[in-house]
Motif scaffolding. Structure first.
Motif: not given
Length: 66
Positions: A20-25
């Motif tokens: 959930d900390q990663l923004t590159d889905e």
């Protein structure tokens, strides 16, 4: 609440500590990247302080003596 029912508390696990900390889905859907992400999640799930920084947590318990 659990203690009032009598069980002994067990380990606590963090869930979704890294994901959930990663923004590159889009990268999360790449098989190799996802496998690495999963390994990291499992490595950190019960390791202090990560359960406290996870989006969710799981508390386990067992029936108490008595």
């Amino acid at each position: 609440m659990l203690r009032s029912l009598g069980p002994d508390s067990g380990p606590r696990y963090g869930i979704r500590t890294v994901c959930d900390q990663l923004t590159d889905e889009a990268r999360k859907y790449e098989p190799a990247y996802y496998a690495d992400l999963e390994r990291r999640e499992l490595a950190l799930t019960a390791r202090h302080p990560y359960p406290h920084t996870a989006r969710l947590f799981q508390l386990t318990a067992r029936k108490g003596q008595g």
